[in-house]
Design a protein around this motif. Structure first.
Motif, short mmCIF file in Angstrom:
data_model
loop_
_atom_site.label_atom_id
_atom_site.label_comp_id
_atom_site.label_asym_id
_atom_site.label_seq_id
_atom_site.Cartn_x
_atom_site.Cartn_y
_atom_site.Cartn_z
N UNK A 144 56.80 -25.29 27.06
CA UNK A 144 55.64 -25.80 26.34
C UNK A 144 54.70 -24.67 25.91
N UNK A 145 54.27 -24.75 24.67
CA UNK A 145 53.14 -23.95 24.21
C UNK A 145 52.14 -24.92 23.60
N UNK A 146 50.93 -24.48 23.38
CA UNK A 146 49.89 -25.38 22.88
C UNK A 146 49.22 -24.80 21.65
N UNK A 147 48.68 -25.71 20.85
CA UNK A 147 47.99 -25.31 19.64
C UNK A 147 46.56 -25.84 19.71
N UNK A 148 45.61 -25.03 19.26
CA UNK A 148 44.20 -25.41 19.34
C UNK A 148 43.93 -26.69 18.55
N UNK A 149 43.15 -27.58 19.15
CA UNK A 149 42.74 -28.80 18.47
C UNK A 149 41.41 -29.25 19.06
N UNK A 150 40.53 -29.72 18.17
CA UNK A 150 39.24 -30.24 18.61
C UNK A 150 39.06 -31.65 18.08
N UNK A 151 38.68 -32.57 18.97
CA UNK A 151 38.38 -33.93 18.57
C UNK A 151 37.08 -33.96 17.76
N UNK A 152 36.85 -35.02 16.96
CA UNK A 152 37.59 -36.28 16.89
C UNK A 152 38.90 -36.16 16.10
#
Length: 265
Positions: free
Chosen positions: A52-60
């Protein structure tokens, strides 16, 4: 401090077969609380490893914010590149795959790690409906109206007919991960219609695989969820044609359509 003697072991190093474990890549959102667990539950755990790697994300979770991930997908894929060969890489966000586009997502991942089959939940759902032989579906999402409308348009643009579409109105995918089984089940039963051939529960953050068996039993129809469709497609791309976890629905009795291999490449 006294010195210590270090020696090299006389034991001959033996390596396990590199192909003994089917390895998959997963690009998850920074806020994703559900995908890893759901995929491991559905894939043959003793033969599979998910990296697993992750990618930046901001809600909403709006279409605008979802599209902001696009420039970062190649960088996320580059972190998986040293692990090649991988059976497939899954970008685990249904709404973002719709907002960005299946093909641009695939191209961005290929730019970061070369030729590898790419699974998007939206594309996997389309393959699932083709494998099940259904065209008219009812859709439930946890999103807002703003984010659900492009989802409906996506499936219609790919030749699907929609009998009903409803959403739960949530803006934060961390809240989507906490929606109760009873809420999902009741909302899914409510969105179903007599003329729907299947029910689709969208969102990789929604823990919807828990209700597949009961929902299929109560509706008499196949149920497809984002994480279930992704796991099914990953299993088939990984060579697990006979993998059929009964508790996760009729879909796992189906073969991957031949054209899906071309779409994922």
């Amino acid at each position: 401090m006294s010195s210590i003697s270090v020696s090299r072991s006389d034991e001959t190093v033996r390596l396990n077969d590199a192909g003994a474990t089917a390895r998959f890549g997963l690009i998850a959102l920074a806020t994703d609380l559900t995908s890893e667990r759901d995929l491991y539950r559905q894939l043959p755990q003793e033969h599979v490893s998910i990296h697993v790697t992750r990618v930046a994300f901001e809600n909403p979770t709006t279409p605008e914010n979802l599209r902001k991930m696009a420039p970062h997908l190649t960088e996320a894929a580059q972190l998986l590149a040293p692990l090649q060969p991988l059976k497939a890489v899954c970008y685990s966000c249904t709404a973002a795959s719709v907002a960005i586009g299946d093909d641009p997502v695939r191209a961005s991942i290929h730019a970061g790690m070369g030729d590898v089959p790419v699974v998007t939940p939206s594309g996997a759902a389309r393959m699932a409906f083709a494998a099940l032989g259904v065209r008219r579906i009812a859709i439930l999402t946890p999103y807002t109206l703003e984010t659900t409308k492009p989802m409906a348009a996506y499936f219609m643009s790919h030749g699907m007919e929609l009998s009903n579409v409803a959403c739960l109105g949530l803006e934060d995918d961390r809240d989507m991960a906490r929606v109760s089984d009873r809420t999902i089940l009741n909302a899914a039963l409510a969105v179903d219609t007599a003329d729907a051939e299947a029910v689709f529960l969208s969102c990789t953050g929604l823990p919807a695989i828990n209700v597949i068996a009961e929902l299929e039993a109560r509706t008499g129809k196949p149920v497809v969820t984002s994480n279930q469709a992704s796991a099914w497609m990953m299993a088939r791309l990984g060579g697990f044609a006979g993998h059929r976890p009964a508790q996760f629905g009729r879909l796992f009795d189906s073969a991957l359509p031949d054209h899906a291999f071309g779409e994922a490449a």
